[in-house]
Design a protein around this motif. Sequence first.
Motif, mmCIF file in Angstrom:
data_model
loop_
_atom_site.group_PDB
_atom_site.id
_atom_site.type_symbol
_atom_site.label_atom_id
_atom_site.label_comp_id
_atom_site.label_asym_id
_atom_site.label_seq_id
_atom_site.Cartn_x
_atom_site.Cartn_y
_atom_site.Cartn_z
ATOM 1 N N ILE A 23 10.108 38.035 -31.991
ATOM 2 C CA ILE A 23 8.770 38.477 -31.581
ATOM 3 C C ILE A 23 8.069 39.176 -32.739
ATOM 4 N N GLN A 24 8.806 40.023 -33.453
ATOM 5 C CA GLN A 24 8.238 40.734 -34.597
ATOM 6 C C GLN A 24 7.718 39.739 -35.643
ATOM 7 N N LYS A 25 8.532 38.751 -35.971
ATOM 8 C CA LYS A 25 8.199 37.819 -37.048
ATOM 9 C C LYS A 25 7.081 36.850 -36.682
ATOM 10 N N TYR A 26 7.143 36.278 -35.470
ATOM 11 C CA TYR A 26 6.224 35.198 -35.129
ATOM 12 C C TYR A 26 5.019 35.616 -34.296
ATOM 13 N N VAL A 27 5.017 36.821 -33.771
ATOM 14 C CA VAL A 27 3.865 37.274 -32.990
ATOM 15 C C VAL A 27 3.237 38.510 -33.611
ATOM 16 N N ILE A 28 3.978 39.581 -33.704
ATOM 17 C CA ILE A 28 3.437 40.869 -34.145
ATOM 18 C C ILE A 28 2.847 40.783 -35.544
ATOM 19 N N GLU A 29 3.579 40.179 -36.470
ATOM 20 C CA GLU A 29 3.132 40.155 -37.860
ATOM 21 C C GLU A 29 1.891 39.300 -38.083
ATOM 22 N N LYS A 30 1.483 38.505 -37.091
ATOM 23 C CA LYS A 30 0.214 37.769 -37.170
ATOM 24 C C LYS A 30 -0.976 38.719 -37.037
ATOM 25 N N TYR A 31 -0.739 39.870 -36.396
ATOM 26 C CA TYR A 31 -1.823 40.786 -36.094
ATOM 27 C C TYR A 31 -1.818 42.049 -36.935
ATOM 28 N N THR A 32 -0.641 42.524 -37.290
ATOM 29 C CA THR A 32 -0.578 43.799 -38.002
ATOM 30 C C THR A 32 0.745 43.937 -38.739
ATOM 31 N N ASN A 33 0.724 44.732 -39.781
ATOM 32 C CA ASN A 33 1.949 45.101 -40.487
ATOM 33 C C ASN A 33 2.327 46.546 -40.178
ATOM 34 N N ASN A 34 1.591 47.180 -39.285
ATOM 35 C CA ASN A 34 1.819 48.583 -38.950
ATOM 36 C C ASN A 34 2.993 48.796 -37.997
ATOM 37 N N ILE A 35 3.402 47.751 -37.306
ATOM 38 C CA ILE A 35 4.537 47.869 -36.390
ATOM 39 C C ILE A 35 5.794 47.533 -37.180
ATOM 40 N N ILE A 36 6.688 48.483 -37.288
ATOM 41 C CA ILE A 36 7.861 48.360 -38.142
ATOM 42 C C ILE A 36 8.972 47.561 -37.486
ATOM 43 N N GLU A 37 9.169 47.741 -36.188
ATOM 44 C CA GLU A 37 10.279 47.082 -35.506
ATOM 45 C C GLU A 37 9.896 46.814 -34.055
ATOM 46 N N THR A 38 10.393 45.707 -33.521
ATOM 47 C CA THR A 38 10.200 45.355 -32.117
ATOM 48 C C THR A 38 11.572 45.121 -31.504
ATOM 49 N N ARG A 39 11.826 45.761 -30.371
ATOM 50 C CA ARG A 39 13.099 45.578 -29.671
ATOM 51 C C ARG A 39 12.793 45.154 -28.236
ATOM 52 N N VAL A 40 13.651 44.310 -27.710
ATOM 53 C CA VAL A 40 13.471 43.764 -26.367
ATOM 54 C C VAL A 40 14.620 44.250 -25.489
ATOM 55 N N GLY A 41 14.330 44.522 -24.232
ATOM 56 C CA GLY A 41 15.365 44.975 -23.324
ATOM 57 C C GLY A 41 15.102 44.510 -21.906
ATOM 58 N N LYS A 42 15.793 45.130 -20.989
ATOM 59 C CA LYS A 42 15.637 44.844 -19.567
ATOM 60 C C LYS A 42 15.077 46.087 -18.887
ATOM 61 N N TYR A 43 14.248 45.861 -17.885
ATOM 62 C CA TYR A 43 13.617 46.950 -17.140
ATOM 63 C C TYR A 43 13.892 46.725 -15.661
ATOM 64 N N ILE A 44 14.443 47.738 -15.017
ATOM 65 C CA ILE A 44 14.700 47.673 -13.575
ATOM 66 C C ILE A 44 14.086 48.920 -12.948
ATOM 67 N N GLN A 45 13.300 48.734 -11.901
ATOM 68 C CA GLN A 45 12.683 49.865 -11.214
ATOM 69 C C GLN A 45 13.284 49.972 -9.818
ATOM 70 N N PHE A 46 13.667 51.185 -9.460
ATOM 71 C CA PHE A 46 14.220 51.479 -8.140
ATOM 72 C C PHE A 46 13.288 52.453 -7.420
ATOM 73 N N LYS A 47 13.151 52.289 -6.132
ATOM 74 C CA LYS A 47 12.464 53.275 -5.292
ATOM 75 C C LYS A 47 13.540 53.839 -4.381
ATOM 76 N N ILE A 48 13.807 55.135 -4.519
ATOM 77 C CA ILE A 48 14.923 55.722 -3.784
ATOM 78 C C ILE A 48 14.527 57.040 -3.135
ATOM 79 N N GLU A 49 15.369 57.461 -2.203
ATOM 80 C CA GLU A 49 15.252 58.785 -1.622
ATOM 81 C C GLU A 49 16.372 59.645 -2.179
ATOM 82 N N ALA A 50 16.022 60.845 -2.601
ATOM 83 C CA ALA A 50 17.006 61.779 -3.142
ATOM 84 C C ALA A 50 16.498 63.191 -2.918
#
Length: 84
Positions: A23-50
Amino acid sequence: MKYYVELIIINKDSVRDPEGETIQKYVIEKYTNNIIETRVGKYIQFKIEANNEEDAKNLIEKIANEGRLYNPIIHKILVRVRRE
């Protein structure tokens, strides 16, 4: 009380992230050189009672660890809690 708990799973800093690198090489760097690193992960959202934010966070950490939602050898987790 009801809480939204966000579980974010990303590679540890010492582990390569090929998807983020692509993503950094083929997308981000087309627009800017100000973003040093791009990392990808997983996001899970829970709605809980506590009883409180700490209990909500502890419950999700327990589920993530015991339920093997991530690999602790290569991943790290971030847990964020907010009230509904």
